[in-house]
Write an enzyme that holds these catalytic residues in place. Sequence first.
Site, PDB file in Angstrom:
ATOM      1  N   LYS A 244       0.810  -1.216   0.000  1.00  0.00           N
ATOM      2  CA  LYS A 244       0.000   0.000   0.000  1.00  0.00           C
ATOM      3  C   LYS A 244       0.844   1.267   0.000  1.00  0.00           C
ATOM      4  O   LYS A 244       2.041   1.255   0.299  1.00  0.00           O
ATOM      5  CB  LYS A 244      -0.982  -0.013   1.170  1.00  0.00           C
ATOM      6  CG  LYS A 244      -2.114  -1.005   0.929  1.00  0.00           C
ATOM      7  CD  LYS A 244      -3.250  -0.855   1.906  1.00  0.00           C
ATOM      8  CE  LYS A 244      -4.417  -1.780   1.511  1.00  0.00           C
ATOM      9  NZ  LYS A 244      -5.532  -1.699   2.464  1.00  0.00           N
TER      10      LYS A 244
ATOM     11  N   ARG B 219      -3.873 -10.021   4.909  1.00  0.00           N
ATOM     12  CA  ARG B 219      -4.310 -10.089   3.511  1.00  0.00           C
ATOM     13  C   ARG B 219      -3.156  -9.616   2.630  1.00  0.00           C
ATOM     14  O   ARG B 219      -2.714  -8.471   2.753  1.00  0.00           O
ATOM     15  CB  ARG B 219      -5.554  -9.215   3.314  1.00  0.00           C
ATOM     16  CG  ARG B 219      -6.129  -9.223   1.906  1.00  0.00           C
ATOM     17  CD  ARG B 219      -7.345  -8.304   1.828  1.00  0.00           C
ATOM     18  NE  ARG B 219      -7.973  -8.335   0.524  1.00  0.00           N
ATOM     19  CZ  ARG B 219      -7.607  -7.578  -0.516  1.00  0.00           C
ATOM     20  NH1 ARG B 219      -6.598  -6.725  -0.380  1.00  0.00           N
ATOM     21  NH2 ARG B 219      -8.231  -7.670  -1.677  1.00  0.00           N
TER      22      ARG B 219
END
Length: 278
Positions: free
Chosen positions: A220, A255
Amino acid sequence: MLSRLTKTKLLLRPAVMGVLNVTPDSFSDGGRFESITSALKRIEEMAAQGAEIIDIGGESTRPGSEPVHAEEEIRRVQPVFEQAVKAFPELLFSADTMKAEVAKAALDAGAHIINDVSGLQRDPKKAKLAAEYGAALVIMHAQGIPKTMQRNPQYDDVLAEVQQFLAVQAELAHKAGVKHIIIDPGIGFGKRLEHNLRLFGGLHRLAEAAYPVLVGASRKSMIGELLQQRPVEGRLAGTIALHYHALMAGTGIIRVHDVQEASDSIRIFTAVRDYSTR
């Protein structure tokens, strides 16, 4: 099979949720797994690398992404669920969607989990669906919608506000009859770097709740920001570092895109943790 998602078992050995985007525009792997053949091959790879859950999404939720009509999202994901659930009975399959009609199509095809990045804000009917099908429900916090969520997110106390939101939404799901509830602070969803760091610093408080915690920081933008604007392909070490911190704070599911590395980190984490408690 869903008993694997109970908090006690996830604390004994956290689980890896592997990401499978059957989309043309996801930020990390858009377009790579649009065909059923490539999607099934990727699932096989992730299973061999240690994934226990596969999270399949047909709509990108990256910042600035455009929404997809339910019919198109179903067209992308339903055939993958239908074939994957049969081909890999040892795995749990998760439908990464904000839409009840897409969630229903995935559940009809055999999915075990609804992963709702809107945290029941967009379509509360997903809680009733999860209850009816005996599915687990991931409730994630997000401020705003993917197209606009990063324009100017504001919080007075991000950790307290996320905790409160997750508690309220989880109670709604519980009242709807959902037996397996998972909470996710929503790293990067309507949050600036300082918000994400504050959430990581307070993950132990989320882990004290009655529900397992899922954290997804894989590749991210916060990692890119912390590493002098590092591009996506150079964020693996940062991903592992953040997820290892999450594991130490009590997170039960991570995740990830890089399944082998995540599985390795969990093996190291559990070995050190278990030895230290002897």
